[in-house]
Scaffold this motif. Structure first.
Motif, PDB file in Angstrom:
ATOM      1  N   GLY A   1      62.760  74.402 106.735  1.00  0.00           N
ATOM      2  CA  GLY A   1      62.324  74.533 108.124  1.00  0.00           C
ATOM      3  C   GLY A   1      63.336  73.944 109.087  1.00  0.00           C
ATOM      4  O   GLY A   1      63.616  74.517 110.153  1.00  0.00           O
ATOM      5  N   MET A   2      63.915  72.806 108.720  1.00  0.00           N
ATOM      6  CA  MET A   2      64.948  72.195 109.565  1.00  0.00           C
ATOM      7  C   MET A   2      66.197  73.075 109.623  1.00  0.00           C
ATOM      8  O   MET A   2      66.780  73.286 110.695  1.00  0.00           O
ATOM      9  N   ASN A   3      66.599  73.602 108.477  1.00  0.00           N
ATOM     10  CA  ASN A   3      67.811  74.427 108.436  1.00  0.00           C
ATOM     11  C   ASN A   3      67.653  75.738 109.192  1.00  0.00           C
ATOM     12  O   ASN A   3      68.561  76.173 109.906  1.00  0.00           O
ATOM     13  N   THR A   4      66.501  76.398 109.032  1.00  0.00           N
ATOM     14  CA  THR A   4      66.311  77.690 109.693  1.00  0.00           C
ATOM     15  C   THR A   4      66.144  77.548 111.200  1.00  0.00           C
ATOM     16  O   THR A   4      66.405  78.502 111.945  1.00  0.00           O
ATOM     17  N   ALA A   5      65.723  76.377 111.676  1.00  0.00           N
ATOM     18  CA  ALA A   5      65.634  76.138 113.115  1.00  0.00           C
ATOM     19  C   ALA A   5      66.978  75.733 113.701  1.00  0.00           C
ATOM     20  O   ALA A   5      67.182  75.845 114.918  1.00  0.00           O
ATOM     21  N   THR A   6      67.904  75.273 112.856  1.00  0.00           N
ATOM     22  CA  THR A   6      69.171  74.733 113.352  1.00  0.00           C
ATOM     23  C   THR A   6      70.340  75.684 113.164  1.00  0.00           C
ATOM     24  O   THR A   6      71.168  75.847 114.078  1.00  0.00           O
ATOM     25  N   ALA A   7      70.449  76.317 112.006  1.00  0.00           N
ATOM     26  CA  ALA A   7      71.634  77.141 111.696  1.00  0.00           C
ATOM     27  C   ALA A   7      71.868  78.250 112.728  1.00  0.00           C
ATOM     28  O   ALA A   7      73.012  78.423 113.188  1.00  0.00           O
ATOM     29  N   PRO A   8      70.852  79.027 113.153  1.00  0.00           N
ATOM     30  CA  PRO A   8      71.124  80.056 114.165  1.00  0.00           C
ATOM     31  C   PRO A   8      71.609  79.470 115.485  1.00  0.00           C
ATOM     32  O   PRO A   8      72.433  80.086 116.163  1.00  0.00           O
ATOM     33  N   VAL A   9      71.099  78.294 115.861  1.00  0.00           N
ATOM     34  CA  VAL A   9      71.522  77.658 117.111  1.00  0.00           C
ATOM     35  C   VAL A   9      72.964  77.184 117.004  1.00  0.00           C
ATOM     36  O   VAL A   9      73.779  77.399 117.913  1.00  0.00           O
ATOM     37  N   TRP A  10      73.301  76.527 115.901  1.00  0.00           N
ATOM     38  CA  TRP A  10      74.669  76.053 115.695  1.00  0.00           C
ATOM     39  C   TRP A  10      75.649  77.220 115.713  1.00  0.00           C
ATOM     40  O   TRP A  10      76.715  77.152 116.344  1.00  0.00           O
ATOM     41  N   ALA A  11      75.287  78.314 115.064  1.00  0.00           N
ATOM     42  CA  ALA A  11      76.151  79.494 115.039  1.00  0.00           C
ATOM     43  C   ALA A  11      76.285  80.112 116.423  1.00  0.00           C
ATOM     44  O   ALA A  11      77.388  80.489 116.849  1.00  0.00           O
ATOM     45  N   SER A  12      75.178  80.213 117.149  1.00  0.00           N
ATOM     46  CA  SER A  12      75.189  80.831 118.474  1.00  0.00           C
ATOM     47  C   SER A  12      76.016  80.017 119.463  1.00  0.00           C
ATOM     48  O   SER A  12      76.781  80.567 120.256  1.00  0.00           O
ATOM     49  N   GLU A  13      75.885  78.704 119.406  1.00  0.00           N
ATOM     50  CA  GLU A  13      76.562  77.840 120.373  1.00  0.00           C
ATOM     51  C   GLU A  13      78.047  77.661 120.079  1.00  0.00           C
ATOM     52  O   GLU A  13      78.777  77.111 120.911  1.00  0.00           O
ATOM     53  N   THR A  14      78.523  78.100 118.942  1.00  0.00           N
ATOM     54  CA  THR A  14      79.944  78.031 118.623  1.00  0.00           C
ATOM     55  C   THR A  14      80.576  79.418 118.569  1.00  0.00           C
ATOM     56  O   THR A  14      81.708  79.562 118.103  1.00  0.00           O
ATOM     57  N   SER A  15      79.859  80.442 119.067  1.00  0.00           N
ATOM     58  CA  SER A  15      80.361  81.817 119.055  1.00  0.00           C
ATOM     59  C   SER A  15      80.720  82.269 120.461  1.00  0.00           C
ATOM     60  O   SER A  15      80.144  81.812 121.443  1.00  0.00           O
ATOM     61  N   LYS A  16      81.673  83.207 120.556  1.00  0.00           N
ATOM     62  CA  LYS A  16      82.002  83.819 121.835  1.00  0.00           C
ATOM     63  C   LYS A  16      80.923  84.833 122.220  1.00  0.00           C
ATOM     64  O   LYS A  16      80.234  85.377 121.363  1.00  0.00           O
ATOM     65  N   THR A  17      80.819  85.087 123.522  1.00  0.00           N
ATOM     66  CA  THR A  17      79.782  85.985 124.028  1.00  0.00           C
ATOM     67  C   THR A  17      79.817  87.343 123.332  1.00  0.00           C
ATOM     68  O   THR A  17      78.788  87.851 122.888  1.00  0.00           O
TER      69      THR A  17
END
Length: 611
Positions: free
Chosen positions: A128-144
């Motif tokens: 639950g912790m990983n699935t709530a965090t991994a998409p956010v971490w990926a999104s915030e380090t990606s270009k638009t």
């Protein structure tokens, strides 16, 4: 002053390779999520497992042992909100993976039902912790321009985990011992190891660092993601960083009231996660072998084999979403997917209902049941191409920086809560209602398509900060009435469509427009006069006298140049390259131009360097 970044903080890795390693770490977290989703569906039909944990004929205990994992995921996702904003994205992944490792060991070594259930709950908390965090971490380090594909790629790999688990349980079901189920459960530790070996040296999210006022670290990460040789004058990192800081400052300001509808946006993110479960996907992910034996009448071995083949079809369909997520947008994919899924459940209901008609010849029943299996496959195809990726991407985009991890936390918690309900009631529903059980999911998908049409704005082609300004400019919740909120790409002032790559925010545009008339004489001076001049002895840089002459001549052009800018396309770029390889790039952006060139030209471009 020139600021350069070195890649030594991340073992010398920077630029595209740093982004790829971030993808590896985040994707392993989502692959483990998919693996855990699928592994128990196959294990439940293994004779040794059923006998050891007294599950034969006890549908309630089956629901508990499967659903306990989802309850653990619910707790872990809810905990991620306060924990994630305090310790950051990276350390949240590390913490969640540690908890998952403990749960995996308990499941692998479980001697009885109680220990197995405890292991499922603990592993669920970590997941639950990983699935709530991994998409956010990926999104915030990606270009638009790449954010959508990155988010969908995570879920492609997630389905890869489902496929691996299906084949793993099928192959090991041929082993006539407890190894048939213990090894598939122990295999979770392989993915845990990869996460540990990658996450610890990767950078934290620059948006989280900026929110915590660690500006130097945030800017260093943004330079690192662009490449180790990038300087502050030549890269877009500083400009993007200023946009992030401005957005966070406005959001946190106690004096500036900025209405960006944060609660409505949070509800949209939570609801899209809820609707993903209400499509009925986990009836198939968790129980397809069981469904094929109970509803269709296949034997256990054939059911497990078909589940593994279906997982490959499911995996293949996710590449459609990966290819078209930016071209079609999030909103359209979700609507089309819901309509296709609705049709599949409707046909499955009709076919299985006909197949269960008393007195129907056996060959006829077989044909109807086989056709129903085809539509189970087709349902997975529609879901994999649409909802599988978009429903995890959308909450990371729609929420503001301040609410992103908590919004994702609440969304994932809702997902797991409904997931628990679905996996708990599915065996009971199939037993009690038969084919009529699938009518429920037909109706749900119909309403989901309508909800997306009415309330969900398009986020494709917009930067995360630009989405704040979209809601500030358009306060309505009835999104379908506003074309600028449902458009795949944001319309510009002249009616053209922005590509979404480095999309400027409205505030940036205002600053550019304000200064454009003062700067236009410099910006639109002929490139031949702004570049190195070729004299008899070779190339020499412009002298101050040359600069004065250039500015004087350009000043007479300012009025005409300003009018000309009205007709120039956004993002148009004129590039001139000297014999010595130096490049001057003239980039025009929303009624103004931004000139970037060699350091020798810095006095001429100082008026626009910070735009």
């Amino acid at each position: 002053m020139t600021h350069s970044w070195t890649a030594s903080n991340h073992f010398g890795v920077s630029g595209k390779w740093l982004s790829r390693w971030l993808m590896v770490s985040n994707s392993m977290a989502m692959l483990l999520f998919g693996y855990d989703q699928g592994v128990f569906g196959g294990i439940l039909t293994i004779d040794d497992f059923e006998a050891r944990f007294q599950l034969e004929g006890n549908e309630t205990l089956k629901g508990v042992i499967v659903g306990s994992y989802d309850l653990g995921c619910l707790v872990g996702a809810l905990a991620t909100g306060p924990i994630g904003n305090r310790i950051g994205r990276k350390r949240s992944i590390m913490l969640g993976t540690t908890v998952m490792m403990i749960g995996a060991f308990l499941q692998f070594l479980a001697p009885n039902f109680e220990t197995m259930t405890a292991g499922r709950v603990i592993a669920g908390i970590g997941n639950g912790m990983n699935t709530a965090t991994a998409p956010v971490w990926a999104s915030e380090t990606s270009k638009t321009a790449k954010r959508g594909r990155t988010g969908v790629a995570l879920m492609v790999i997630n389905i890869g985990g489902v496929a691996v688990s299906c084949w793993m349980t099928y192959l090991f079901s041929l082993v006539r011992s407890e190894l048939a189920w213990r090894f598939p459960l122990a295999f979770q530790l392989f993915f845990v190891l990869i996460i540990f070996l990658t996450a610890f040296w990767l950078p934290e999210s620059p948006r989280w660092l900026a929110m915590k006022h660690q500006d130097d670290k945030a800017l260093a990460v943004m330079f690192a993601l662009e490449g180790s040789s990038v300087t502050s004058e030549s890269s877009t990192a500083r400009r993007d960083f200023e946009e992030i800081k401005n957005s966070i400052a406005l959001e946190q300001s106690p004096t500036v009231k900025r209405e960006t509808k944060p609660m409505f946006r949070l509800i949209l993110g939570v609801a899209v996660q809820a609707m993903q479960q209400l499509t009925g996907i986990n009836i198939i992910c968790y129980y397809l072998p069981y469904v094929l034996t109970e509803s269709v009448g296949l034997d256990g071995s054939t059911a497990r084999l078909l589940a593994a083949v279906n997982a490959m079809t499911y995996l293949g369909s996710t590449f459609i979403g990966l290819a078209f997520i930016e071209r079609w947008g999030r909103r359209r994919l979700m609507m089309y997917g819901a309509v296709g899924q609705c049709c599949c459940w409707l046909v499955i209901t009709a076919l299985l209902n006909s197949a269960s008609t008393p007195g129907l010849p056996s060959p006829r029943q077989q044909k109807l049941s086989s056709a129903a299996v085809l539509f189970f496959f087709l349902f997975n195809f529609f879901f994999g191409a649409s909802w599988q990726g978009v429903s995890w991407l959308y909450p990371t985009e729609i929420n503001s920086t301040q609410n992103r991890i908590s919004g994702m936390s609440y969304g994932v918690a809702t997902n797991w809560l409904i997931n628990f309900g679905v996996v708990f009631v599915t065996p009971l529903g199939i037993t009690a209602l038969g084919p009529q059980f699938y009518v429920i999911w037909t109706v749900f998908n119909c309403f989901i398509a309508l909800i997306i049409y009415l309330f969900y704005p398009e986020t494709a082609g917009r930067s995360l900060e630009d989405i704040d300004e979209m809601f500030e400019a358009h306060p309505t919740v009835w999104v379908f009435k506003n074309k600028s909120m449902t458009a795949r790409k944001r319309s510009t002032s002249n009616g053209s469509q922005n590509s979404g790559d480095d999309v400027p925010t409205s505030r940036t545009e205002e600053r550019v427009v304000t200064s454009s008339r003062n700067a236009s004489a410099i910006e639109l001076a002929p490139l031949a006069k702004l570049r190195h001049r070729q004299l008899a002895g070779g190339l020499t840089p412009l002298t101050p006298a040359h600069n004065e002459t250039t500015l004087a001549e350009a000043g007479t052009m300012a009025e005409n140049a300003t009018r000309a800018m009205e007709h120039m396309e956004i993002g148009e770029e004129a590039v001139e390259e000297d014999e010595d390889g130096e490049v001057i790039s003239l980039q025009l952006a929303s009624r103004a131009t931004v000139l970037s060139g060699p350091a020798s030209l810095e006095p001429q471009i100082s008026s626009t360097a910070m735009l």
